[in-house]
Design a protein around this motif. Structure first.
Motif, PDB file in Angstrom:
ATOM      1  N   HIS A 129     -26.292  29.927  34.161  1.00  0.00           N
ATOM      2  CA  HIS A 129     -25.394  29.372  33.148  1.00  0.00           C
ATOM      3  C   HIS A 129     -26.291  28.700  32.112  1.00  0.00           C
ATOM      4  O   HIS A 129     -26.834  27.631  32.331  1.00  0.00           O
TER       5      HIS A 129
ATOM      6  N   LEU B 277     -27.925  27.733  28.071  1.00  0.00           N
ATOM      7  CA  LEU B 277     -27.643  27.158  26.750  1.00  0.00           C
ATOM      8  C   LEU B 277     -27.284  28.236  25.731  1.00  0.00           C
ATOM      9  O   LEU B 277     -26.424  28.033  24.870  1.00  0.00           O
TER      10      LEU B 277
ATOM     11  N   GLN C 286     -27.511  22.446   9.797  1.00  0.00           N
ATOM     12  CA  GLN C 286     -27.446  21.312   8.868  1.00  0.00           C
ATOM     13  C   GLN C 286     -26.800  21.712   7.538  1.00  0.00           C
ATOM     14  O   GLN C 286     -25.998  20.955   6.997  1.00  0.00           O
TER      15      GLN C 286
ATOM     16  N   PHE D 106     -21.369  22.272  13.417  1.00  0.00           N
ATOM     17  CA  PHE D 106     -21.247  21.815  14.798  1.00  0.00           C
ATOM     18  C   PHE D 106     -20.067  22.463  15.521  1.00  0.00           C
ATOM     19  O   PHE D 106     -19.910  22.331  16.721  1.00  0.00           O
ATOM     20  N   ILE D 107     -19.251  23.192  14.752  1.00  0.00           N
ATOM     21  CA  ILE D 107     -18.091  23.889  15.321  1.00  0.00           C
ATOM     22  C   ILE D 107     -18.550  25.279  15.751  1.00  0.00           C
ATOM     23  O   ILE D 107     -19.109  26.023  14.958  1.00  0.00           O
ATOM     24  N   GLU D 108     -18.302  25.617  17.002  1.00  0.00           N
ATOM     25  CA  GLU D 108     -18.854  26.862  17.540  1.00  0.00           C
ATOM     26  C   GLU D 108     -18.393  28.096  16.775  1.00  0.00           C
ATOM     27  O   GLU D 108     -19.152  29.044  16.596  1.00  0.00           O
TER      28      GLU D 108
ATOM     29  N   ALA E 236     -24.140  27.432  15.264  1.00  0.00           N
ATOM     30  CA  ALA E 236     -24.551  26.790  16.515  1.00  0.00           C
ATOM     31  C   ALA E 236     -25.081  27.809  17.525  1.00  0.00           C
ATOM     32  O   ALA E 236     -25.978  27.508  18.314  1.00  0.00           O
TER      33      ALA E 236
ATOM     34  N   TYR F 113     -28.670  28.331  16.914  1.00  0.00           N
ATOM     35  CA  TYR F 113     -29.405  27.137  17.361  1.00  0.00           C
ATOM     36  C   TYR F 113     -29.591  27.159  18.883  1.00  0.00           C
ATOM     37  O   TYR F 113     -30.660  26.826  19.394  1.00  0.00           O
TER      38      TYR F 113
ATOM     39  N   ARG G 125     -33.370  28.565  21.219  1.00  0.00           N
ATOM     40  CA  ARG G 125     -34.120  27.564  21.997  1.00  0.00           C
ATOM     41  C   ARG G 125     -34.867  28.122  23.206  1.00  0.00           C
ATOM     42  O   ARG G 125     -35.764  27.462  23.725  1.00  0.00           O
TER      43      ARG G 125
ATOM     44  N   LYS H  65     -16.745  22.384  20.050  1.00  0.00           N
ATOM     45  CA  LYS H  65     -18.001  21.972  19.431  1.00  0.00           C
ATOM     46  C   LYS H  65     -19.242  22.323  20.260  1.00  0.00           C
ATOM     47  O   LYS H  65     -19.168  22.565  21.459  1.00  0.00           O
ATOM     48  N   LEU H  66     -20.381  22.282  19.562  1.00  0.00           N
ATOM     49  CA  LEU H  66     -21.683  22.497  20.202  1.00  0.00           C
ATOM     50  C   LEU H  66     -21.973  21.430  21.264  1.00  0.00           C
ATOM     51  O   LEU H  66     -22.554  21.731  22.312  1.00  0.00           O
ATOM     52  N   GLY H  67     -21.593  20.209  20.999  1.00  0.00           N
ATOM     53  CA  GLY H  67     -21.886  19.119  21.938  1.00  0.00           C
ATOM     54  C   GLY H  67     -20.871  18.001  21.861  1.00  0.00           C
ATOM     55  O   GLY H  67     -19.778  18.202  21.329  1.00  0.00           O
ATOM     56  N   ILE H  68     -21.245  16.845  22.382  1.00  0.00           N
ATOM     57  CA  ILE H  68     -20.356  15.682  22.544  1.00  0.00           C
ATOM     58  C   ILE H  68     -18.936  16.111  22.897  1.00  0.00           C
ATOM     59  O   ILE H  68     -17.967  15.708  22.254  1.00  0.00           O
TER      60      ILE H  68
ATOM     61  N   SER I 248     -35.227  18.173  21.816  1.00  0.00           N
ATOM     62  CA  SER I 248     -35.783  19.520  21.862  1.00  0.00           C
ATOM     63  C   SER I 248     -37.070  19.540  22.689  1.00  0.00           C
ATOM     64  O   SER I 248     -37.285  20.444  23.518  1.00  0.00           O
TER      65      SER I 248
ATOM     66  N   VAL J 223     -36.178  19.643  26.324  1.00  0.00           N
ATOM     67  CA  VAL J 223     -35.908  20.986  26.834  1.00  0.00           C
ATOM     68  C   VAL J 223     -37.231  21.685  27.138  1.00  0.00           C
ATOM     69  O   VAL J 223     -37.414  22.287  28.200  1.00  0.00           O
TER      70      VAL J 223
ATOM     71  N   PHE K 223     -33.452  25.478  29.879  1.00  0.00           N
ATOM     72  CA  PHE K 223     -32.446  26.330  29.248  1.00  0.00           C
ATOM     73  C   PHE K 223     -31.211  26.498  30.131  1.00  0.00           C
ATOM     74  O   PHE K 223     -30.201  27.036  29.700  1.00  0.00           O
TER      75      PHE K 223
ATOM     76  N   GLU L 258     -28.067  25.060  31.924  1.00  0.00           N
ATOM     77  CA  GLU L 258     -27.221  23.912  31.590  1.00  0.00           C
ATOM     78  C   GLU L 258     -27.205  22.846  32.685  1.00  0.00           C
ATOM     79  O   GLU L 258     -27.147  21.651  32.394  1.00  0.00           O
TER      80      GLU L 258
ATOM     81  N   ALA M 134     -30.384  20.430  28.213  1.00  0.00           N
ATOM     82  CA  ALA M 134     -29.716  21.160  27.136  1.00  0.00           C
ATOM     83  C   ALA M 134     -28.551  20.354  26.554  1.00  0.00           C
ATOM     84  O   ALA M 134     -28.265  20.447  25.355  1.00  0.00           O
TER      85      ALA M 134
ATOM     86  N   TYR N 211     -29.838  18.158  23.906  1.00  0.00           N
ATOM     87  CA  TYR N 211     -30.181  18.980  22.737  1.00  0.00           C
ATOM     88  C   TYR N 211     -28.919  19.320  21.934  1.00  0.00           C
ATOM     89  O   TYR N 211     -28.918  19.284  20.707  1.00  0.00           O
ATOM     90  N   ARG N 212     -27.844  19.616  22.636  1.00  0.00           N
ATOM     91  CA  ARG N 212     -26.578  19.937  21.953  1.00  0.00           C
ATOM     92  C   ARG N 212     -25.925  18.684  21.369  1.00  0.00           C
ATOM     93  O   ARG N 212     -25.493  18.659  20.223  1.00  0.00           O
ATOM     94  N   ASP N 213     -25.855  17.645  22.181  1.00  0.00           N
ATOM     95  CA  ASP N 213     -25.202  16.404  21.726  1.00  0.00           C
ATOM     96  C   ASP N 213     -25.897  15.837  20.483  1.00  0.00           C
ATOM     97  O   ASP N 213     -25.252  15.387  19.539  1.00  0.00           O
TER      98      ASP N 213
ATOM     99  N   ARG O 298     -27.351  17.145  18.091  1.00  0.00           N
ATOM    100  CA  ARG O 298     -27.331  17.898  16.837  1.00  0.00           C
ATOM    101  C   ARG O 298     -26.279  17.439  15.840  1.00  0.00           C
ATOM    102  O   ARG O 298     -26.363  17.745  14.647  1.00  0.00           O
ATOM    103  N   ILE O 299     -25.260  16.722  16.314  1.00  0.00           N
ATOM    104  CA  ILE O 299     -24.255  16.240  15.363  1.00  0.00           C
ATOM    105  C   ILE O 299     -24.756  15.038  14.564  1.00  0.00           C
ATOM    106  O   ILE O 299     -24.308  14.787  13.438  1.00  0.00           O
TER     107      ILE O 299
ATOM    108  N   PRO P  13     -27.446  14.148  12.822  1.00  0.00           N
ATOM    109  CA  PRO P  13     -27.924  14.240  11.433  1.00  0.00           C
ATOM    110  C   PRO P  13     -26.823  14.671  10.461  1.00  0.00           C
ATOM    111  O   PRO P  13     -27.065  14.758   9.262  1.00  0.00           O
TER     112      PRO P  13
END
Lengths: 581, 581
Positions: free
Chosen positions: A254, A256, A408, A415-417, A422, A425, A429, B255-258, B404, B407, B415, B417, B422, B425-427, B429-430, B432
């Motif tokens: 599983h 990233l 960015q 940040f939205i899949e 994303a 990104y 990795r 989302k990618l994270g959080i 990063s 990771v 890599f 999860e 990882a 790394y995902r969390d 990214r929001i 910035p």
């Protein structure tokens, strides 16, 4: 957002960086005529755009699924892979004697680039097979070659590389998988391998596993390793897949990213009946492994280019579309403009473009040297050895950086899949990690590649660069720094000092090499514009990207000099326990 | 891997960077005695480790779920949030008149750091409420303050910030949500907001939304915006949550994270019955927004520290555990060693530590200045304004870089999860992106903060730095470069030139400020060691991290000088269309 292969750019780097004309002039690669090059650049673009690109999202969101040992790819993948085989894309660089077209690696690099830009996770199935082909060509006996090469070369039966075990990652010598000879002379392989890319799937009718294992009484470490060919299905008397071998996929990871690529735990010989063939003499597995890895590292560097290209295309499209705020300089009045007009967004996009082109130039330069090495050019062979860690590590570092900039540029949408930025990104990795971490690449650079020949290959490269860049002050400054560090590493530094500075040094040398190749492209582009040849929009864009690289990115790399020269003492000022405190 | 709050480090930066002793000596913050500081540092650590940290993984894997307008948090989150409220952690920095403890922001920063290091996604619910409190303190009328502040301050009713709409991200002035006054004097809000953090959830009995909207006849752009308080439940006569207001959560983002933080699309007034209260006079919404954002940007910079701290702890633990290959210098013979002993892994870990500490020093420096500004120190207020974009942008850049590297240290396991690297790394990214992208921070720095006062605040900062760093040559070199760029930006560059160099300039000024604070800490640590005071292991580690920052990271930042000075012309050499070609 659809993907469009950068065909103008690929032709340009093939011509002026790989110098495909020189390669096609060699009898070995006479098939690589100008028409053939065009046909491949155009054809691979159309194939990747049409067949692989549409599966990018489902590869991520559905991904490869494991159920009771069976790995199922998402809908459409089997057909797309079949189309790859049927269209002969796998055969490009394979030896003619076994159904290949004997074309240069530079052209296979175009195909890999397009497939991976379209769908990086999926394209791993195409990336691993060449390693299996190369090791059979180099180390297999005639019967093995006749049996396995034709189907590997078409891609009908993809190949895998089985090195890693839980205790044996970077330390390949720690492998415990065993192989014992049966009375009939065949071998039985037994052990568990992890992180096996496309170790199991439903894309093809057979899978050819190449497995490093230890034979009875073999010495410890890498010298005791031998290479075995283990098919998923043993062949029947007609040479077709017959009985299922004693090998199965225990689970998939599983991860990233690269969800379209099943990363398998493979178990060999649970029932002591996993039949394998020894490839090459016993104890030469490590040599065979390096054969398998030869161009694999360059191909991973290619993935850096792929993900950077795709992320850049996506970001530029978004930035042209997204309207937000008037221009800061008042030029748009009160009217909001597309964010591509705002300076800092511009900076990010131009940096993405410049870094992507730099990584691509380095990649095709290396590919061209691979072809020259095959043409018997010993200097090219030394050059390939030197630049391979640069292509792998710097190319993948750039892939990650550009994919992050791509997120960015999209702002909150990044940040939205569903936006897709994303995924790049996440996918990117893995590339600094697999096929030898970038730290291993840096160690290889300052070890085998630098001190191994007393710095001769490095001096030759820097001399080539200096001969061509006299007008580029930032590059000359960086070249000075590189030479100073290399001299320190060769004459004063201990092994740990070299390793302590290895990663910054790699970035510096790679950036110097990229800068050289960007400067060359800018020069060619300017000359073509003067002559009124070529696509002026492309040439103008090339010059702008090259100047950004030379004027802004190259000086950054020079800023790494202190780190490269710092030595090991600062790193060992603390014990491991103190570092953790 | 459990998380352990860096209490020694936090005490050290509070003492020597925020200089909490000076703050506690002011009558306004007399509650911040040494004992109180200790109690908070220890108590927040224990609370975060015990209540928030165990929910990190389920926050990611289960996450907030939406169903028919209802957002459900994973198991355990409601109880943990309740414990946060019950233990009074929310009340720290709130005004005493409304149930707060009136403690310095520096100490609230410790609590935010610990909560976020334990569980960054979850802690966003704690991060948003202070903005709502500050805007009511600054702009609310006495009745609003009496009604809402006590429950916001305990955290019983968390607050949200509602700015963004699909067409209005960085361009706040493009907001279309409206508010119209009813005959009874109350307001009706109508419109859709996106990217609303914790806009809906089941952690609390009410939610206090602060919503930017446009009143009838208001001018275009930001001047036409007003701030409205919109409760999820209107209050009954007893002041308790009563009737559900006409506001609901349409969906949450994938989302990618959080994932523990529901990012909501909020719809106000679908039935024209969304009751809101005007906060402050009409047309002053933008001022109120800046109040809300005041410390929010510093708190996002704090998130950079949080994710960097957690990623570093995880990576160090793994690197001490993972055995792979003998030492390259032969010191371990044939025995494999933990990878923390290998130079390049060391380099990554020490870099992670140094960058994390640098970002933390900058954060606590800014927090200390916020407190001094509250004590009436005008120079401190100017300093806060100047360093806020540095804390936000550089802190979050560091968070992403360190995550990063985290990771990378894990190799292939990074890599996967389940390893947890990882997620960071995902969390990360929001960070910035939200609360003003880092590009917006850079624009703020070279615009309002640099040219707004003719460079006075910047000159004052650099003068303070120079007064303390005479022995640090790398810092002096960087300071020279920063001053040269600032002079160019002030005297020669056009607006687009400044913006073109704004991001590299921000990194340079932030790194200079970090380097100054790291140098100070190294000096203090050395002096304490000589005196035989303090924890010698901590002091030794501090010196090593500071030296790495000063000797290796600071020179990198100087390498950005060419980019900062390059001007806009290279960015506009191509049209948008040519850039896309």
């Amino acid at each position: 957002m659809t993907y469009s292969a950068p065909v103008d750019e690929q032709r340009f780097v093939l011509t002026h960086i790989a110098r495909i004309g020189e390669i096609g002039a060699d009898p070995r690669f006479s098939a690589a005529s100008e028409d053939m090059v065009d046909a491949i650049v155009e054809g691979a673009a159309a194939f990747a755009e049409g067949e692989y690109a549409p599966l990018l999202r489902s590869g991520d969101t559905v991904g490869a699924r494991w159920d009771n040992g069976v790995v199922t790819m998402p809908e459409g993948f089997r057909a797309a892979y079949r189309a790859f085989v049927d269209n002969g894309w796998g055969t490009l660089a394979g030896p003619v004697a076994f159904g290949g077209q004997g074309l240069p690696f530079s052209l296979a690099t175009v195909v890999m680039e397009d497939l991976g830009t379209a769908n990086m996770g999926f394209s791993l199935v195409n990336m691993l097979t060449p390693g299996a082909i190369e090791s059979l060509v180099a180390h297999g006996n005639p019967q093995q070659q006749a049996t396995w090469l034709p189907r590997l070369i078409t891609g009908e039966w993809p190949g895998t590389m089985n090195l890693t075990e839980p205790q044996a990652g970077s330390d390949v010598g720690a492998i415990r998988t065993t192989a014992t000879q049966a009375p009939d002379g065949t071998w039985r392989v037994k052990g568990q391998k992890i992180f096996i890319t496309f170790g199991e799937h439903d894309l093809a009718d057979n899978i050819v596993h190449l497995v490093l294992a230890r034979t009875p009484g073999a010495p410890q470490g890498t010298k005791g390793l031998s290479l075995f060919l283990v098919p998923k299905y043993r062949l029947d008397e007609a040479g077709e897949p017959g009985v299922l071998n004693d090998v199965h996929c225990v689970s998939i990871e599983h991860k990233l990213g690269i969800h379209a690529s099943p990363t398998c735990v493979m178990s060999y010989g649970d029932n002591n009946d996993c039949v394998g063939e020894l490839v090459g003499p016993e104890g030469t597995g490590i040599r065979a492994m390096f054969t398998m890895m030869n161009n694999a590292r360059i191909n991973v560097g290619n993935q850096g280019v792929q993900v950077a290209e795709r992320a850049t295309q996506l970001a530029i499209a978004y930035a042209r579309d997204r309207i937000q705020s008037p221009s800061a300089d008042g030029s748009s009045g009160k009217a909001s403009v597309a964010i591509i007009e705002h300076p800092d967004v511009r900076r990010m996009l131009l940096r993405m473009k410049a870094q992507t082109q730099a990584a691509r130039a380095l990649l095709y330069y290396a590919a061209g040297q691979v072809d020259r090495a095959h043409m018997g050019d010993a200097a090219a062979k030394a050059r390939v050895d030197l630049v391979t860690p640069l292509v792998k590590a710097h190319g993948t570092d750039i892939g990650c950086e550009v994919a992050s900039l791509g997120v960015q540029v999209h702002g909150g949408m990044g940040f939205i899949e569903e936006t897709g930025a994303a995924q790049h990104y996440r996918d990117a990795r893995i590339t600094p990690i697999y096929e030898g971490t970038n730290g291993i690449q840096a160690a290889d650079l300052v070890g085998r590649k630098l001190t191994g020949d007393g710095g001769a290959a490095l001096r030759a490269l820097v001399a080539d660069i200096r001969a061509e860049i006299s007008e580029e002050i930032t590059l000359a400054t960086l070249a000075d720094a590189v030479e100073q560090i290399a001299a320190w590493m060769l004459n004063e530094a201990g092994v740990n000092d070299r390793l302590a500075g290895s990663s910054p040094f790699l970035t510096m040398l790679a950036t110097l090499t990229c800068g050289w190749l960007m400067a060359r492209q800018a020069g060619v582009a300017a000359a073509l514009m003067v002559k009124g040849e070529g696509n002026p929009a492309f040439l103008k864009s090339k010059i702008a990207a090259a100047r950004f690289h030379l004027d802004q990115i190259v000086p950054e790399a020079t800023g790494l000099k202190s780190a490269a020269l710092a030595g090991a003492a600062p790193l060992y000022a603390l014990t491991a326990g103190e570092l953790a405190a």
